[in-house]
Design a protein around this motif. Structure first.
Motif, PDB file in Angstrom:
ATOM      1  N   UNK A 106     165.055  98.491 -14.312  1.00  0.00           N
ATOM      2  CA  UNK A 106     163.325  97.482 -14.044  1.00  0.00           C
ATOM      3  C   UNK A 106     163.216  96.327 -14.444  1.00  0.00           C
ATOM      4  N   UNK A 107     162.614  95.809 -13.089  1.00  0.00           N
ATOM      5  CA  UNK A 107     162.414  94.024 -13.241  1.00  0.00           C
ATOM      6  C   UNK A 107     160.679  94.562 -14.330  1.00  0.00           C
ATOM      7  N   UNK A 108     160.226  93.855 -15.887  1.00  0.00           N
ATOM      8  CA  UNK A 108     159.399  94.499 -16.517  1.00  0.00           C
ATOM      9  C   UNK A 108     157.816  93.724 -15.877  1.00  0.00           C
ATOM     10  N   UNK A 112     143.932  84.898 -32.322  1.00  0.00           N
ATOM     11  CA  UNK A 112     145.257  84.747 -32.718  1.00  0.00           C
ATOM     12  C   UNK A 112     146.824  85.908 -32.318  1.00  0.00           C
ATOM     13  N   UNK A 113     146.060  86.307 -33.741  1.00  0.00           N
ATOM     14  CA  UNK A 113     147.441  87.748 -34.212  1.00  0.00           C
ATOM     15  C   UNK A 113     147.128  88.415 -32.697  1.00  0.00           C
ATOM     16  N   UNK A 114     146.640  88.483 -31.645  1.00  0.00           N
ATOM     17  CA  UNK A 114     146.380  89.038 -30.719  1.00  0.00           C
ATOM     18  C   UNK A 114     147.236  88.351 -29.629  1.00  0.00           C
ATOM     19  N   UNK A 115     147.476  87.202 -29.533  1.00  0.00           N
ATOM     20  CA  UNK A 115     148.353  86.338 -28.711  1.00  0.00           C
ATOM     21  C   UNK A 115     149.681  86.217 -28.963  1.00  0.00           C
ATOM     22  N   UNK A 116     149.402  86.186 -30.217  1.00  0.00           N
ATOM     23  CA  UNK A 116     151.394  86.527 -30.763  1.00  0.00           C
ATOM     24  C   UNK A 116     151.528  88.221 -30.635  1.00  0.00           C
ATOM     25  N   UNK A 117     150.531  89.073 -31.102  1.00  0.00           N
ATOM     26  CA  UNK A 117     151.631  90.144 -30.236  1.00  0.00           C
ATOM     27  C   UNK A 117     151.874  90.056 -29.087  1.00  0.00           C
ATOM     28  N   UNK A 118     150.656  89.529 -28.101  1.00  0.00           N
ATOM     29  CA  UNK A 118     151.210  89.852 -26.979  1.00  0.00           C
ATOM     30  C   UNK A 118     152.838  88.815 -26.478  1.00  0.00           C
ATOM     31  N   UNK A 119     153.027  87.890 -26.954  1.00  0.00           N
ATOM     32  CA  UNK A 119     154.069  86.967 -26.824  1.00  0.00           C
ATOM     33  C   UNK A 119     155.023  87.441 -27.276  1.00  0.00           C
ATOM     34  N   UNK A 120     155.185  88.427 -27.901  1.00  0.00           N
ATOM     35  CA  UNK A 120     155.974  88.743 -28.805  1.00  0.00           C
ATOM     36  C   UNK A 120     156.961  89.893 -27.854  1.00  0.00           C
ATOM     37  N   UNK A 121     155.321  91.002 -27.089  1.00  0.00           N
ATOM     38  CA  UNK A 121     155.738  91.967 -26.292  1.00  0.00           C
ATOM     39  C   UNK A 121     156.654  91.160 -25.347  1.00  0.00           C
ATOM     40  N   UNK A 147     160.153  90.319 -25.887  1.00  0.00           N
ATOM     41  CA  UNK A 147     161.107  91.419 -26.046  1.00  0.00           C
ATOM     42  C   UNK A 147     161.383  92.452 -25.265  1.00  0.00           C
ATOM     43  N   UNK A 148     160.375  92.259 -23.875  1.00  0.00           N
ATOM     44  CA  UNK A 148     160.990  93.065 -22.668  1.00  0.00           C
ATOM     45  C   UNK A 148     161.959  91.992 -21.798  1.00  0.00           C
ATOM     46  N   UNK A 149     160.992  90.393 -21.790  1.00  0.00           N
ATOM     47  CA  UNK A 149     162.282  90.175 -21.167  1.00  0.00           C
ATOM     48  C   UNK A 149     160.746  89.886 -19.644  1.00  0.00           C
TER      49      UNK A 149
END
Length: 351
Positions: free
Chosen positions: A26-28, A58-67, A70-72
Motif C-alpha cells: 500500500x502507498x503510505x 526542531x526535534x519534532x521536525x526531525x521526527x516527522x522527516x525520519x518517519x 522510513x515509510x517512503x
C-alpha cells in the motif's frame, strides 16, 4: 541399454492457472507518518511543506522527516497545489544554444537558490516553438512562475495566457522587456562598448568584430556588435566565424589583407580559438593584432600571452531567486525592470 541407465523423465508441467503475483504494498499516507511519528496529520503537513507560519520545534521536525523517510512517504504535489491554490513549479525553458560557462554557472546557482526557497524548477525543452506555442505548452504545467531566457520572443498576449493559467510572475531575461512581465535586462551592448573603447584607448581603431556563425547566438552577439559600433573613433568591420579550428584558421589566413589591427571576439572561447590560429599564421599578439574577448574565463589567464577580456558582473543566484519569490508572493500588475549586469574591460598581455 539397461533400465537403470535410462534418464528419468522430466516431471509433467503443472496444470491450472499461473500463481497470482502478490499485490503491491500500500502507498503510505500522511496518516501513517503521523502515527509513526506520534504527531497529528496537520503537523506532518506543516513540516513536509516547510510551512513557515507555524512554529514547530526542531526535534519534532526531525521526527516527522525520519518517519516519512522510513515509510517512503512523498507528499502529493497535485494535492499540495490544490490546498495552496497554486503550484510551486518555476518553469525555466532550456537554452537552445551553448551559452558558455559564465551563464551556465549563473543558471545553476539560480536553480539551487530556488530549490532552497522550496520551489521545484522544471526545465522545458522549447526548441522550435513560437511564442504562442511555447506559452500554451508552458501553461499546461500550471507553473507559478516562468523565467524566459529570451530565446523565444514572447508577447503581451503570451504573458496574459500564462497568467490566466495561474502564473503569478512571468520574468523575461534579455536586452528588452515584454509588457506584463518583469524584465531582467542584460544589456549586452555594454560588453561591446567596453571592448571597443579599450582597444581604441590602446591605439587600435581598425577593429574586426568576430560574430559567431552558430544560430541563436545573435541574441548576445548582435547587441555586443551594436555596442562596439557606438564607440567614437572605432572603425568596425564584422567577420563571421564558427567555433571550429578550420573556420578560425581560414580567417587568420587572410587577416593580413584585411587591414585590421585588433580583434574583438564574441567571447573568450572564440578569442582563444582565433589567437591560436593567428599564432599559427605567424601573427604576433599584440604587436600585429591585439585580441580581446569577453566573460573573463579562468583559462584565458593561463594563455600566453594572457587574454584581455571584458569582465561581466552577474547577480548571484540567490539575488535573482529572491526577486522571483517576491514576485510570486506579492503578485502585481505593476512590473519592474532590473538591470542585471555591469561590464569592465580587463587589460592583459593580448592588448
Amino acid at each position: 541399454m539397461s533400465q537403470s541407465s535410462k534418464s528419468p523423465k522430466p516431471p509433467a508441467p503443472a496444470s491450472g492457472p499461473a500463481p497470482t503475483p502478490p499485490p503491491p504494498p500500500p502507498v503510505p499516507t500522511s496518516a501513517d507518518v503521523a502515527r509513526l511519528a506520534g504527531v497529528s496529520r496537520a503537523t506532518v503537513s506543516y513540516v513536509l511543506n516547510n510551512a513557515e507560519a507555524v512554529r514547530i520545534s526542531e526535534p519534532t521536525r526531525v521526527k516527522v522527516r525520519r518517519a516519512a523517510e522510513e515509510l517512503g512517504y512523498v507528499p502529493h504535489a497535485a494535492a499540495r497545489s490544490l490546498r495552496a491554490g497554486h503550484t510551486r513549479l518555476v518553469l525555466l525553458p532550456t537554452s537552445h544554444v551553448p551559452v558558455g560557462p559564465l551563464y551556465s554557472t549563473f543558471l545553476n546557482e539560480l536553480q539551487w537558490a530556488l530549490r532552497r526557497l522550496d520551489y521545484t524548477v522544471v526545465q522545458y525543452g522549447s526548441l522550435g516553438l513560437t511564442g504562442d506555442e511555447a506559452a500554451r505548452a508552458w501553461a499546461e504545467l500550471r507553473p507559478v512562475a516562468v523565467i524566459s531566457l529570451g530565446e523565444i520572443t514572447l508577447s503581451a498576449h503570451n504573458v496574459a495566457t500564462l497568467k490566466r493559467a495561474g502564473a503569478r510572475a512571468v520574468i523575461t531575461m534579455g536586452p528588452v522587456g515584454v509588457p506584463g512581465a518583469h524584465a531582467l535586462v542584460m544589456d549586452q551592448r555594454e560588453v561591446g562598448a567596453r571592448a571597443a573603447a579599450h582597444l581604441v584607448e590602446r591605439g587600435r581603431r581598425r577593429i574586426g568584430v568576430i560574430v559567431p556563425e552558430e544560430e541563436g547566438l545573435e541574441l548576445f552577439s548582435g547587441p555586443r556588435l551594436e555596442g562596439a559600433r557606438s564607440v567614437k573613433g572605432a572603425e568596425i568591420e564584422t567577420f563571421p566565424m564558427s567555433y571550429t579550428e578550420e573556420s578560425a584558421a581560414a580567417l587568420a589566413a587572410r587577416w593580413r589583407g584585411l587591414g585590421r589591427d585588433a580583434a574583438f571576439a564574441y567571447n573568450d572561447e572564440y578569442a582563444m580559438l582565433l589567437m591560436r590560429a593567428f599564432q599559427d599564421e605567424g601573427l604576433r599578439i599584440p604587436e600585429d593584432v591585439a585580441v580581446i574577448g569577453a566573460d573573463d574565463l579562468l583559462i584565458g589567464r593561463l594563455l600566453r600571452p594572457r587574454l584581455s577580456t571584458v569582465q561581466i558582473e552577474m547577480p548571484t543566484g540567490d539575488h535573482l531567486a529572491s526577486l522571483v519569490d517576491r514576485a510570486v508572493r506579492e503578485p502585481s500588475e505593476v512590473t519592474q525592470r532590473h538591470d542585471l549586469m555591469a561590464a569592465a574591460a580587463i587589460r592583459r598581455e593580448s592588448t
